[in-house]
Structure formats: C-alpha cells, structure tokens
Design an enzyme around this catalytic site. Structure first.
Site, mmCIF file in Angstrom:
data_model
loop_
_atom_site.group_PDB
_atom_site.id
_atom_site.type_symbol
_atom_site.label_atom_id
_atom_site.label_comp_id
_atom_site.label_asym_id
_atom_site.label_seq_id
_atom_site.Cartn_x
_atom_site.Cartn_y
_atom_site.Cartn_z
ATOM 1 N N SER A 122 22.431 29.070 42.462
ATOM 2 C CA SER A 122 22.362 28.718 43.874
ATOM 3 C C SER A 122 23.039 27.361 44.083
ATOM 4 C CB SER A 122 20.905 28.722 44.348
ATOM 5 O OG SER A 122 20.833 28.751 45.751
ATOM 6 N N ASP A 175 22.542 39.118 49.532
ATOM 7 C CA ASP A 175 21.986 37.765 49.485
ATOM 8 C C ASP A 175 22.253 37.038 50.810
ATOM 9 O OD1 ASP A 175 21.277 35.154 48.958
ATOM 10 O OD2 ASP A 175 22.367 35.024 47.066
ATOM 11 N N HIS A 206 19.400 37.375 46.663
ATOM 12 C CA HIS A 206 19.468 36.062 46.034
ATOM 13 C C HIS A 206 18.675 35.979 44.736
ATOM 14 C CE1 HIS A 206 20.556 31.846 46.272
ATOM 15 N NE2 HIS A 206 19.308 31.495 46.001
#
Length: 701
Positions: free
Chosen positions: A553, A639, A674
C-alpha cells in the site's frame, strides 16, 4: 546484481503495453502518460461487478498473470512447501478466549480446514454454546468473501453482521435474530460495515458509502423497514472527510466521528432518542484531533489541542462536553505519545509509546494514582483489548515479541494481578531460544537514528552472507509493531534476517516522527529506508545484493520510490498493492480516497508547490533509464484504496525504461481487493508466492 539475475533465466517475453499518450497540464507543467488507458472509465460500476471490466484491459492483466506464472514456475514446489509450513504453524481449530458482556461470553473460532471465522457465545452462568454466525457457511460458493464482524445488541437479542463478496469494500449488512439464528428481512447495502445499536435495540445507525466509496452519510435504520425508509442523521458535504459511527461504553450515546488525516470533530446524540439532532462537541480546526470515551457522567477526550503534539487526556461533563469545558486529566509530555484511552467505573486506562516501545498505563479515577504495564525485551508489541463491560476492574491485553508467540492476559487494575489466559500455540513447534531479536539504530542522512528491529536464528552467521527481507511502511503515523509473526519463520529458518525499518512517517518515536515523514518532508521516509539497508550492509548483517525490500500500500509507494532512488541497494523488491501513481491519483478527486488524502500528501490540484513536491518522488513519474533489481508487484482488481491501474502502469513503465535484464513481474488477483484473498489459508498462498520470489532472488530455489 549477478546473484539476483542468475535466478531469472530463459524467461518468456514479457507483455508490452500499448502506448496511448495522454497529456495533462497543471500549473503550467505538462506531463504525458502513455498508459492512462489502463484506468477503466467505468471503474465505479466495475468494482461492484468485475465482469464489466474493459476487455482490452482484462486481456492485458491476464497476459501479466500468465507471464508471472511462467517466470515463477520453477518455484511451484517451493510455494507448496512454504504454504504447508505456514499452515502447520497455525492451530487450525483455534478459538479466542470468550469475552464477558452481561449474561454471555462472546468468542470467535476457526475449525480445521475452515477459511472463515465462526462467532459463538455461551451463557455466563453455564449452559450450551450457541453458534451465532458461521462464516464458512456464508462464504460457500463465493470466490471472495470477507466478514465485517458481528455486533450484538445491548439486549443480546439481535446481531448486525456484514459482508463484502467482491473485494471492493462495499459491505452489505444483515440482522440476525439470536433466538432463532435466522436473518431478518432487513438488508442494507453499500455500507462501510458494522453499525451502532439504539438504546431500545429496535434499530441501528450505520455509515453509507457513495458510488465513489466515500463514507459521507449516517443513517438510522428501524428494524422491519426498507432501506429506502432509513432516516438521514448526518451528512458530510466535504469530500475530504470520512464519517463513522459507534456507540458509547454504557450505550447511552451515539458518537459520530468525522475526520481526515489531521483534523477531527465529534457529534453526539442520545442512544435513547435515535432521531434527535446530533450536537457538535467542538468544531473542526485544521490540525486539531480529538475523540471521546464515555466514563459515566463524563467524557474523556484524547486530543492534541493547545499544542499537545503527543496528545493529552481531558474530561468534560456528558451534559456539556463542549471545548470550553475540557479539563486536563493527563498532561501532554513531549516524546510520550498517547495512542488510545478507555474508561471504566474505577479506572482510566491508556496506551502510550515512549522511546519506540509501548506500555499500558492505569490511573485510579478516585486517587489519581498511576501504574504502568510494561515488559523488558528490547522490542515487543502490546495490544489492549479492554473490556466490553464498564463496571469491571478487569481488562485484557496481549503481549508478543519477534521471538515470543502472543500471550493473552486478564489484568486486575485494582490488585495489579495478571492472569495468563492463553499462549498462542505453534503446532509444528517453536523454541524461542533458537532465535534472536534485536533493536539497532541506523543513522539517517540528517543524523536521526532510525530504529530497525531484527529477527534471525541464533546460528545465522552475521558475516554479510545472510539474505535479508527488509520491511517498511512509513505513512499515516502507523507504527509497525515488533510482534510475533509465524509466517516470516519460513524465511528465518532458511537463513534470512527479517528486519523492520521503523522509518519516519510512522509514530514509533512520537508525533514528530510522523510529521518529519509527510507532505514536504516525505523524502525522509525513503532516505530512512535506504539508510537502514546501507546500515545492515555496512554492519555486516547482510549485503546489498541479498536484501529483498518489501512493503504494501503506502509501503508499496516506498518500494517504488527507493527503487528509483537507490536500485543498487537492493537485490529485489516486493511491492504489494503499491500506491505508486501518487501524482495522478492525488490530481483525481473522483477517486475514493483522494480528497481525504490531501492532508497526508498535499493537494496538487490547488497548490503548485504540492504538485512539484509529489512529482519529485511519485514512483511512476520518476521511473528512468537505469538498471532496476527484480521487482514483484501484487494487486487486486477491485481494490478501492490502491486501484489496480497504478501497479499496472508502473510495471509497464519499468519494463519500458529499465536498462537492465532483471524481470518485473505483476500478479493481480482478479477476484479480490486491497487485502488480497479473503480466506485465512488463501492468504497464506499469496504470502508463500511472495516469499518464493524473495528466495528465488537470493538464489535459494
């Protein structure tokens, strides 16, 4: 890089993305993006129905998956071995220690072979266990399924539970009758997951998520009615702020929190009057954060107001919690960061971090006497679980270190007695004495000392020959705990040093550590990570060609930045769901997280200075003609946090401009978001893949 490149020979031809130049001009500066077409123009609808993905984009992503599968084909057996190892370290039929609340004890368990949690309760005075929700049963037939948890009502008669079956984090809520364990007709779609019950348990509050995945409205739903009849309680019109709702510890109040990454405000309404107008506690003031915890007739307020950079605790009457009534209870102490606070009838409890280590502090609400719960290891992790009950002297916390499996304790705040409830088992066996954990300090470019936590086997030679997985994050003030991780033992037992770089952008060394790694100072995050890698090489823990960097991320953005800045410092790079197209994303205010993220990164739409700052480090924009180490990017199609096209574009540009022969691999899960795969064992398969890449890079396949 010879060691790294020798592992990747005779690979098939990598996919070459078509160029479709698109020029954008902002603040008099023009940029051309050859791969902007990878962003599906219908992305909002696609997140809810992946079948709507543009066929040309789908074909390219499938070609990427085929390429990485071929490139990693020689690790297939290794991946299975790693997966089996990691699975053997998990107690498959594990159960939490049930937590008391009123007449019941509530817990979560997994069964052998099960992917999803099961929620259960037992009567506190004895009696048969009741299975409230079986996650495996609910997930049957779904390629992706993630529970949003389960919240029982104060009268213990009902339960709100939520799920996401696309990976896009649009949660659907249902209400289960706990007398029959059957769901009511109530169905609430497009929520943030979870809710807060009204005092009479005839309805609940929830956060609605709009088409751009922004939590902008709080609704009240009365049981037995349609979602279209729900009452709007509060709407946030500023797209830069998130909204959330939860109940207070005594179920007296409903608390609505509104915040971005540096500013917050709270609204309260009585839980017994669900349609009452919420009252504002303190209006938002840029840079001022606060949150409320109910403590009987007072609210305790955790805040950084009045220059309390590392936070202080105040209190105010629940009948008048306005800013002018805040009275300081725990003063601000520079360098001692207060992370959270909870109140009970007789005690106030808070978690703090000082000198990089956490501790729990208990204060007697009558006498003001304080004592701390702390441990002696060089590096460790504490988790405060608190209690669902207010009228109690017992709270629960967990402790672990890199070598010590998690231990769960009940702690009597009055007698200061600890009761060990559970020590996590490692079924395949684990001897802490076989491992060493250390905390070293790497000098940064400006003289700051960057903490680095190390884990390795006691018999690992510290002579520069050991490979190293160096993990980093460094954003949003998130501190990476030095806790137990059974998965990384698969690398450590193969001679790796597992290292965590606690770089600026986190709060490991207080709030200032965070401020020195955001917005105009973001470059410190990247240079700190590079400094950690160079320190480990210089001190002979490892060598540069044996360091595999890993981050996900915002940590994936870190991976992209250090790859551009110092590719020679790493033998390989693993970037999971990497936020690498920072400038384009921060310029696109239609994306779910863009306006709320401006306080963290800067607003390049409005500010030429922020534009130039982000443009100077945005990984996608700074790929250039140089030799890169082997890189693995991992992403999920649906995501909403880091959209799939960011890594897709980044990989295309890396392949286009790299002057070396190292491969760039892209693995995209076409049925996840995600967080990757939703099941606990499915997730292990993804970790095994990443670890196999790391082992392949250092020649251990």
């Amino acid at each position: 890089m010879e060691l790294s490149l020798s592992a990747f020979e005779n690979l098939p031809v990598a996919p070459t993305a078509e160029k479709r130049p698109l020029t954008d001009t902002r603040h008099g500066i023009s940029r051309t993006d050859d791969y902007a077409w990878m962003r599906d123009g219908n992305w909002q609808a696609m997140f809810k129905d992946p079948a709507l993905l543009d066929p040309a984009i789908r074909a390219h992503l499938e070609a990427e998956n085929a390429y990485q599968q071929a490139a990693m084909a020689d690790t297939a057996a290794l991946q299975k071995t790693l997966f089996a190892e990691m699975r053997r370290r998990i107690k498959e039929d594990d159960s939490s220690v049930p937590a008391p609340d009123g007449p019941f004890l509530y817990g979560v368990r997994y069964v052998t072979g099960g992917e999803q949690p099961k929620y259960f309760r037992t009567p506190r005075d004895g009696g048969a266990e009741q299975m409230m929700l079986d996650g495996d049963l609910e997930a049957e037939g779904k390629a992706y399924f993630r529970l949003a948890g389960a919240g029982h009502s104060p009268d213990h008669a009902s339960m709100i539970w939520g799920y996401d079956d696309k990976g896009s984090e649009f949660f659907t809520l249902k209400v289960r009758d706990l007398a029959t364990c059957e769901d009511r007709a109530d169905l609430i779609e497009n929520t943030g997951g979870g809710g807060a019950w009204s005092a009479d348990c005839t309805g609940f509050f929830y956060t609605a998520v709009d088409d751009n995945h922004r939590p902008s409205k709080i609704f009240y739903h009365r049981l037995g009615t349609a979602q279209s009849e729900d009452v709007l309680i509060r709407e946030e019109t500023d797209s830069g702020f998130f909204m959330g709702v939860h109940g207070s510890s005594l179920n007296d109040f409903i608390l609505i929190g509104i915040n971005d990454h540096e500013t917050s405000e709270c609204w309260v309404l009585p839980a017994g009057d669900p349609t009452a107008k919420p009252l504002l506690v303190a209006g938002r003031q840029t840079g001022v954060e606060y949150s409320l915890s109910e403590g009987g007739d007072v609210f305790f307020i955790l805040t950084n107001a009045d220059g309390a950079k590392d936070f202080k605790i105040c209190q105010a009457p629940v009948t008048a919690p306005w800013r002018e009534n805040w009275i300081e209870v725990v003063p601000h102490k520079p360098g001692r960061l207060i992370l959270s606070v909870s109140a009970y009838r007789n005690h106030l409890v808070w978690m703090e971090r000082e000198n990089g280590l956490p501790r729990i502090v208990v204060q007697d609400r009558t006498t003001g006497e304080e004592h701390a719960i702390a441990f002696d290891e060089e590096a460790y992790a504490l988790g405060f679980h608190g209690s669902m009950e207010y009228f109690t002297d017992t709270v629960r916390f967990s402790y672990s270190s890199m070598t010590t499996p998690s231990e769960l304790y009940d702690y009597n705040m009055a007698t200061r007695e600890r009761t060990l409830l559970k020590r996590d088992e490692v079924p395949s066996g684990h001897t802490p004495a076989d491992y060493v954990t250390r905390r070293v300090m790497a000098p940064a470019d400006d003289g700051e000392l960057v903490p680095v936590t190390l884990l390795y086997r006691r018999d690992t030679p510290i002579d520069g020959t050991a490979p190293c997985l160096l993990y980093g994050y460094g954003s949003y003030g998130i501190a990476i705990p030095a806790g137990f991780n059974t998965n990384c033992l698969s690398l450590v037992d193969r001679g790796f040093i597992y290292a965590i770089a606690h770089i600026r952008g986190g709060k490991e060394k207080g709030f200032a550590w965070y401020e020195d790694g955001k917005r105009g100072k973001k470059a410190n995050t990247f240079s700190d990570f590079i400094a950690a890698a160079r320190y480990l090489d210089r001190e002979n823990f490892t060598s540069h060609e044996r360091i595999v960097a890993q981050g996900g991320s915002a940590g994936g953005m870190l991976m992209g930045a250090v790859a551009n800045m110092a590719p020679e410092a790493f033998g390989g790079i693993i970037a999971a769901v990497p936020f690498v197209d920072v400038l384009n994303t921060m310029l696109d205010d239609t994306l779910p997280l863009t306006p709320p993220e401006w306080p963290e990164w800067g607003n390049p739409v409005a500010s030429p200075e922020d534009y130039r700052t982000i443009a100077a480090y945005s990984p996608y924009d700074n790929v250039r003609a140089q030799a890169y180490p082997p890189i693995l990017a991992v992403a999920g199609l649906t995501d909403p946090r880091v959209t799939y096209w960011e890594p897709a574009k980044w990989v295309a540009r890396l392949r286009e401009l790299s002057t070396g022969d190292a491969p760039v691999l892209f693995k995209i899960n076409m049925a996840a978001g995600h967080a990757g795969a939703s099941g606990r064992f499915q997730r292990l398969e993804e970790i095994a893949f990443e670890y196999a890449f790391a082992l392949k890079v250092v020649g251990k396949v």
